[in-house]
Design an enzyme around this catalytic site. Sequence first.
Site, short mmCIF file in Angstrom:
data_model
loop_
_atom_site.label_atom_id
_atom_site.label_comp_id
_atom_site.label_asym_id
_atom_site.label_seq_id
_atom_site.Cartn_x
_atom_site.Cartn_y
_atom_site.Cartn_z
N ALA A 47 0.82 -1.21 0.00
CA ALA A 47 0.00 0.00 0.00
C ALA A 47 0.85 1.26 0.00
O ALA A 47 0.36 2.34 -0.35
CB ALA A 47 -0.90 -0.01 1.24
N LYS A 48 2.12 1.14 0.37
CA LYS A 48 2.98 2.32 0.47
C LYS A 48 3.28 2.95 -0.89
O LYS A 48 3.71 4.11 -0.95
CB LYS A 48 4.29 1.97 1.19
CG LYS A 48 4.09 1.54 2.64
CD LYS A 48 3.45 2.64 3.48
CE LYS A 48 3.41 2.26 4.96
NZ LYS A 48 2.85 3.33 5.79
N ASP A 49 3.05 2.22 -1.97
CA ASP A 49 3.18 2.84 -3.31
C ASP A 49 2.29 4.07 -3.41
O ASP A 49 2.65 5.07 -4.04
CB ASP A 49 2.74 1.85 -4.40
CG ASP A 49 3.78 0.80 -4.72
OD1 ASP A 49 4.83 0.78 -4.05
OD2 ASP A 49 3.53 0.00 -5.63
N ALA A 52 3.84 7.07 -1.47
CA ALA A 52 5.11 7.47 -2.06
C ALA A 52 4.90 8.29 -3.33
O ALA A 52 5.48 9.37 -3.49
CB ALA A 52 5.98 6.25 -2.34
#
Length: 346
Positions: A47-49, A52
Amino acid sequence: MEHKINAYNNLLELIGNTPLIKLNKVAAPLTGNFYAKVEGFNPGHSAKDRIAIHIIEEAERRGILKKGSTIIETTSGNTGFSIAMISIIKGYDCILAVSSKSSQDKIDMLRSMGAKVYVCPAHVSADDPRSYYEVAKRLHEETEGSIYINQYFNELNADAHYHSTGPEIWDQTNGHITHFIACSGTGGTISGTAKYLKEQNPEIRVIGVDAYGSVLKKYHETGELDNNEIYPYRIEGLGKNLIPTATNFKIIDEFVKVTDEESAHTAREISRSEGIFVGYTSGAVMQAVKQLNELGEFDENSNVVVIFPDHGSRYMSKIYSDQWMADQGFFDTKNIEEPQKIEFIK
């Protein structure tokens, strides 16, 4: 002669729009309907895409980031991988301060993506000069032309999920969601998603998952940071020893705490029963669902959406290693798993 080729320009166009998958076998003993938003389908496998790309492109719009700039961040691994991936495509240098609690798999992945990695001790206070927060700040001060993402205190963290994860879940459930349950670390995923969902329907129950050894649940209930709550734990990307301003505690109805051991076993259960290869925090959120079910949180009309934040490949040396599980004391008479046999053909 030009031919029309149906191709993406680069990996960044694949971020978001992850599938919502019905949970069947692992949810069979539970009351209600359970669905997982499987974030491992992002190109960076987490989910950090979402945060970022959102934070980096906002910095570009503001003129803070220019080609050749250096991006610095604190990370338990996933955000770092997303930043490193995006940095390659956009032409930035990447420096990451990583918690020593991060799996070796994650650290190796970051290095393989061209990031310069500083591994910092996990079990020190947030203001200790060796902590990954303080190391990242120092590196930012020392590196000319750098920006520090600072996901724990960056409002754009939650904003990314408000504009992507929340609308996706609302559309995928046709507005019939009754519960949203997510692990809380920086708090960006749960806060941004919940804000959007509550705007559509204030009756949706939002439940955060915290770790034993973290301060978030008690802070939510009392408004006080109790340092006596802090002690070492193993789950990565869940819980905190400080209060991240990226977390909107007012929008979260309740927190549930889960143990390292039960979360590890539940992650393995998801992989073996659903065929979805998930990470440690996915086990944590499903373990919280089991506990909530025992407390009578759900009924037959409940439509529960959980976030599976990342892919299991990042935990091969941890929860998917029988040796690591045994070393933690996670295999006992209650939790004995029959190992899959490997046969060698001579």
